[in-house]
Design a protein around this motif. Structure first.
Motif, short mmCIF file in Angstrom:
data_model
loop_
_atom_site.label_atom_id
_atom_site.label_comp_id
_atom_site.label_asym_id
_atom_site.label_seq_id
_atom_site.Cartn_x
_atom_site.Cartn_y
_atom_site.Cartn_z
N ILE A 145 -14.85 9.07 -11.59
CA ILE A 145 -13.69 8.20 -11.37
C ILE A 145 -12.43 9.03 -11.60
N THR A 146 -11.62 9.21 -10.59
CA THR A 146 -10.34 9.92 -10.75
C THR A 146 -9.26 8.92 -11.13
N ASN A 147 -8.32 9.37 -11.95
CA ASN A 147 -7.20 8.54 -12.41
C ASN A 147 -7.69 7.17 -12.91
N PRO A 148 -8.53 7.16 -13.95
CA PRO A 148 -9.04 5.87 -14.46
C PRO A 148 -7.90 5.04 -15.02
N PRO A 149 -8.01 3.74 -14.97
CA PRO A 149 -6.95 2.86 -15.53
C PRO A 149 -6.85 3.05 -17.03
N GLU A 150 -5.62 2.80 -17.56
CA GLU A 150 -5.38 2.99 -19.01
C GLU A 150 -6.29 2.11 -19.82
N ALA A 151 -6.60 0.94 -19.32
CA ALA A 151 -7.49 0.04 -20.06
C ALA A 151 -8.85 0.66 -20.28
N LEU A 152 -9.28 1.51 -19.31
CA LEU A 152 -10.60 2.15 -19.44
C LEU A 152 -10.59 3.18 -20.56
N THR A 153 -9.59 4.09 -20.55
CA THR A 153 -9.59 5.17 -21.54
C THR A 153 -9.20 4.66 -22.91
N SER A 154 -8.32 3.67 -23.03
CA SER A 154 -7.89 3.20 -24.34
C SER A 154 -8.87 2.23 -24.95
N ALA A 155 -9.81 1.72 -24.18
CA ALA A 155 -10.78 0.76 -24.73
C ALA A 155 -11.96 1.45 -25.35
N GLY A 156 -12.03 2.77 -25.34
CA GLY A 156 -13.13 3.49 -25.95
C GLY A 156 -14.29 3.70 -25.01
N CYS A 157 -14.10 3.37 -23.69
CA CYS A 157 -15.20 3.57 -22.74
C CYS A 157 -15.35 5.04 -22.41
N ALA A 158 -14.29 5.85 -22.67
CA ALA A 158 -14.37 7.29 -22.40
C ALA A 158 -13.50 7.99 -23.42
N PRO A 159 -13.86 9.17 -23.82
CA PRO A 159 -13.08 9.87 -24.86
C PRO A 159 -11.67 10.19 -24.36
N ALA A 160 -10.68 10.03 -25.31
CA ALA A 160 -9.28 10.28 -24.96
C ALA A 160 -8.85 11.70 -25.27
N ILE A 161 -9.62 12.47 -26.09
CA ILE A 161 -9.25 13.84 -26.49
C ILE A 161 -10.09 14.83 -25.70
N PRO A 162 -9.45 15.82 -25.05
CA PRO A 162 -10.23 16.80 -24.25
C PRO A 162 -11.18 17.61 -25.13
N PRO A 163 -12.25 18.12 -24.56
CA PRO A 163 -13.21 18.94 -25.34
C PRO A 163 -12.52 20.18 -25.92
N GLY A 164 -12.91 20.56 -27.16
CA GLY A 164 -12.35 21.73 -27.81
C GLY A 164 -10.99 21.50 -28.44
N CYS A 165 -10.47 20.28 -28.32
CA CYS A 165 -9.16 19.95 -28.89
C CYS A 165 -9.32 19.04 -30.10
N GLU A 166 -8.32 19.09 -30.99
CA GLU A 166 -8.29 18.17 -32.11
C GLU A 166 -7.50 16.92 -31.78
N CYS A 167 -6.66 17.01 -30.74
CA CYS A 167 -5.75 15.91 -30.48
C CYS A 167 -5.32 15.92 -29.01
N ASP A 168 -4.62 14.86 -28.61
CA ASP A 168 -4.10 14.74 -27.26
C ASP A 168 -2.60 14.99 -27.31
N VAL A 169 -2.10 15.99 -26.55
CA VAL A 169 -0.72 16.41 -26.63
C VAL A 169 0.23 15.30 -26.22
N GLU A 170 -0.09 14.59 -25.15
CA GLU A 170 0.84 13.57 -24.63
C GLU A 170 0.94 12.37 -25.55
N SER A 171 -0.19 11.88 -26.04
CA SER A 171 -0.17 10.65 -26.85
C SER A 171 -0.11 10.93 -28.34
N GLY A 172 -0.49 12.15 -28.74
CA GLY A 172 -0.53 12.47 -30.16
C GLY A 172 -1.76 11.94 -30.86
N THR A 173 -2.69 11.39 -30.08
CA THR A 173 -3.91 10.84 -30.66
C THR A 173 -4.72 11.94 -31.35
N GLY A 174 -5.25 11.63 -32.55
CA GLY A 174 -6.12 12.56 -33.25
C GLY A 174 -5.49 13.21 -34.47
#
Length: 564
Positions: free
Chosen positions: A69-98
Motif C-alpha cells: 500500500i503506497t501512501n497509507p492513510p494516517e489512520a492506518l499508521t497511527s492506529a498501530g496497524c503498521a510501525p511508525a519508526i523506520p527500521p534501524g532508527c530510534e525515532c521518527d524525524v518528522e513526528s518526533g515519535t520514539g
C-alpha cells in the motif's frame, strides 16, 4: 481492523492478466525494506481459472501474493496497524515519535538526542550525529577533529576552551600560562617548543643558540640580556662591568686577564707584580697607592686602620679578613658567627652538619628518605578540597591559590616526592560516598591539571550549609605519608565534629602539618562550633583577613625548611 477489499493486477510467469478478488488484513502489514511501502503476504484462490490463464504455471490451486500500500492513510499508521519508526532508527524525524521528553530526533541518524546538544558523546556511533569532517566532543557539540598529538586548536576562536581551567593553549598543547613578560617556560618538559624554529629558551625568553664556549651573544640587539643582573656581555662572556677609573676586576675569576702581559690586577689597577704574599710594596715611594681608598700599606699588606675597641672594619671591601676563620665582621665592628639567629648550618658559607644530618633551610635535620635518595626531599603535599555546590561560585578563588602553589613549587624547584588530591562532598553520613582520593602521583604538573579539573555540585545530603570537612581531613591523614603538609579548602562549617579527637591523634602520630584555608570568606557562624575546632585541627587562614600571599609564603616556608 477489518479486511479491505482490493482489486489487484498480478504479474508472474504469465504473459496474460487475470483478475482476482482479495480480502487483505492490513493489521499484519509491515514496512518492506525493498519498496519502502507497507506490505502484507496473502493467499488468493482464483475463480474459474482457465487452463492457459494466470495460474497455468502454478500447480497449486492457491498462490501467495505480496500486496503493498503506497501512501497509507494516517489512520492506518497511527492506529498501530503498521510501525511508525523506520527500521534501524530510534525515532521518527518528522513526528518526533520514539523520544522521551527533553529529547528530540536527530535528522542525521534518526537517534534520540538531548535538547540543546548536537551529538551524544556517550553513544557508540557518536560521530554520526556530526558532519563527515567533524567529531563529537565531550561537551556534546560537533567540531573539527584535532591534529594527532594535539590537546587544543590554536586556530580556533577560543583555543583555551579545549583546556582545563587555569591552563592555556600554546602550540596545540594545554599548558600553564607563562609568567608576565616571559616567552617560554624553562621548567617545561621541552622549553624550546615555545620558541620559533632555531631558537632556544633561555631565562624564560626565546633566543638564538650561543656559539660553543660563549655566555652571551655580542651581536644580539640586547647582548646583556643573556647575563645575570648587573653583568654585561664582553667578547661573548658575561662579566661584571669595571668601576670608573679601573683597569681590571679584582673579583673576576681571572683578574689578571684584564691587564697587559707581565702586569697583575691589584685593587682594580694593573701593576707590577709584588713579592710573594704581599699586597703592597713598602719600598715604593707611595706604598699606599697599591691599596684601596682608606687603606694603608703595613708590612707589605693593605689594611684598614681600626677604630679603638673594634675587631674589624665593616666598611672594608673584605671586612671578614680581620676576623678569625669561621667568623664574620658584624655591623658593630665585632667578629662573630656568620649564621643567622636560630640557624645551625649554611652550605653557601661552607658550614655543614655533623654526621648523617642534612642542612635543610638553615637547620640540621635527620631526613631518612632523603639520605637513601642522596638528596633533600621536601614534605609530601596533599590538597583536600570541598566540592559542594556552595563553593562553586568561589571555585576560581580556590583554583587561583592551588595554581599559585603549584607554580611556586616548579619555579623554586622544591623537591616534593608525592602529591595527593582528596575531594569531599555531602551525600549523607556515609564517609565512603562523601570522600574521594582523586589522585596520588609524583608528577606536579598532573597534580595541577587534575586539581584544576574538579567539578562542584551538591547532592541530597548537602541541603544545609555545613559540609563534611572532618571526614575529608580524616581520610587524607589516613592516606598521607608522615610529615606531609595537608591543605584543606572550604568556605563553611563542618558536620561530624566528633571526628576531632581521632584526627588530632592521627595528625600527631604522623607528624603532619595541617592548614585550613577559608576562601574567599568564611560563610559559617563566627560564634559557631566549627571555627574553634578548625583552629585546634591546624593553622587557619581566613583569606579575607590575611591575604593570599601570606598563605603562599607559609606553604613555601614549610616545604623549604622541612624534609622527609
Amino acid at each position: 481492523m477489518s479486511g479491505v477489499r482490493v482489486m489487484m493486477v498480478m504479474f508472474g510467469c504469465l504473459a496474460s492478466l487475470a483478475q482476482a478478488q482479495l480480502n487483505i488484513d492490513l493489521s499484519k502489514a509491515t514496512l518492506d525494506a525493498e519498496t519502502g511501502n507497507y506490505c502484507v503476504v496473502q493467499k488468493i484462490i482464483p475463480t474459474n481459472p482457465p487452463s492457459d490463464s494466470l495460474f497455468a504455471c502454478n500447480t497449486h490451486t492457491e498462490s501467495d501474493i505480496k500486496v503493498c500500500i503506497t501512501n497509507p492513510p494516517e489512520a492506518l499508521t497511527s492506529a498501530g496497524c503498521a510501525p511508525a519508526i523506520p527500521p534501524g532508527c530510534e525515532c521518527d524525524v518528522e513526528s518526533g515519535t520514539g523520544c522521551d521528553e527533553g529529547f528530540s530526533c536527530s535528522e542525521r541518524n534518526c537517534k534520540c538526542l538531548l535538547d540543546g546538544c548536537e551529538c551524544d558523546p556517550a553513544a557508540n556511533d557518536a560521530d554520526t550525529f556530526c558532519d563527515i569532517d567533524e567529531v563529537c566532543k565531550d561537551d556534546c557539540s560537533c567540531g573539527q577533529a584535532l591534529p594527532r598529538g594535539c590537546d587544543c586548536d590554536p586556530y580556533a576562536k577560543d583555543p583555551d576552551s579545549f583546556c582545563q581551567a587555569g591552563m592555556v593553549c600554546e602550540n596545540c598543547k594545554c599548558v600553564l600560562p607563562l609568567p608576565p613578560g616571559c616567552q617560554c617556560d624553562p621548567y617545561a618538559e621541552n622549553p624550546d617548543s615555545f620558541c620559533k624554529h632555531g631558537e632556544m629558551c633561555k631565562d624564560c625568553m626565546c633566543k638564538k643558540p650561543l656559539p660553543p664556549g660563549c655566555d652571551c651573544d655580542p651581536y644580539d640587539p640586547n647582548p646583556d640580556s643573556f647575563c645575570q643582573g648587573g653583568q654585561v656581555c664582553k667578547d661573548c662572556k658575561c662579566s661584571t662591568p669595571l668601576p670608573p677609573g679601573c683597569d681590571c676586576d679584582p673579583y673576576a675569576p681571572n683578574p689578571d686577564s684584564f691587564c697587559p702581559r707581565g702586569l697583575m690586577c691589584k685593587n682594580c689597577m694593573c701593576q707590577t707584580p709584588l713579592p710573594a704574599g704581599c699586597d703592597c710594596d713598602p719600598r715604593d715611594p707611595n706604598p699606599d697607592s697599591y691599596c684601596s681608598s682608606g687603606q694603608v700599606c703595613q708590612d707589605c699588606m693593605c689594611t684598614y686602620p681600626l677604630h679603638p675597641g673594634c675587631s674589624c672594619n665593616p666598611n672594608a671591601p673584605d671586612p671578614d679578613s680581620f676576623c678569625p676563620a669561621g667568623q664574620f665582621c658584624k655591623d658593630d665592628c665585632s667578629c662573630g658567627s656568620p649564621l643567622a639567629e636560630g640557624c645551625t648550618c649554611d652550605e653557601s658559607l661552607g658550614i655543614g652538619c655533623p654526621g648523617e644530618l642534612l642542612c635543610v633551610g638553615c637547620t640540621c635535620q635527620a631526613c631518612e628518605q632523603s639520605m637513601t635518595r642522596g638528596q633533600v626531599l621536601n614534605p609530601p603535599l596533599v590538597f583536600v578540597i570541598d566540592t559542594t555546590k556552595s563553593v562553586k561560585p568561589d571555585k576560581d578563588s580556590i583554583f587561583n591559590l592551588t595554581m599559585k602553589v603549584v607554580g611556586n613549587i616548579m619555579k623554586d624547584n622544591i623537591n616534593i616526592p608525592r602529591y595527593q588530591l582528596v575531594s569531599f562532598n555531602d551525600f549523607g553520613p556515609d564517609i565512603t560516598k562523601n570522600v574521594v582520593v582523586e589522585l596520588d602521583t609524583n608528577d606536579v604538573r598532573e597534580f595541577g591539571r587534575v586539581t584544576a579539573g574538579l567539578k562542584f555540585e551538591s547532592y541530597d545530603g548537602g541541603r544545609d550549609s555545613k559540609e563534611r570537612l572532618t571526614q575529608g581531613l580524616l581520610v587524607a591523614l589516613q592516606n598521607a605519608d608522615p610529615k606531609s603538609l595537608i591543605v584543606v579548602f572550604t568556605d563553611n562549617g563542618t558536620k561530624n565534629l566528633n571526628l576531632e579527637k581521632p584526627i588530632i591523634n592521627l595528625r600527631d602520630e604522623k607528624e603532619c602539618e595541617v592548614y585550613i584555608v577559608l576562601t574567599p570568606v568564611y560563610e559559617g557562624r563566627a560564634n559557631g562550633k566549627s571555627l574553634p575546632v578548625y583552629k585546634r585541627l591546624g593553622t587557619v587562614f581566613e583569606i579575607e583577613k590575611v591575604n593570599s600571599e601570606t598563605f603562599l609564603k607559609q606553604v613555601e616556608a614549610y616545604e623549604e625548611n622541612n624534609c622527609v
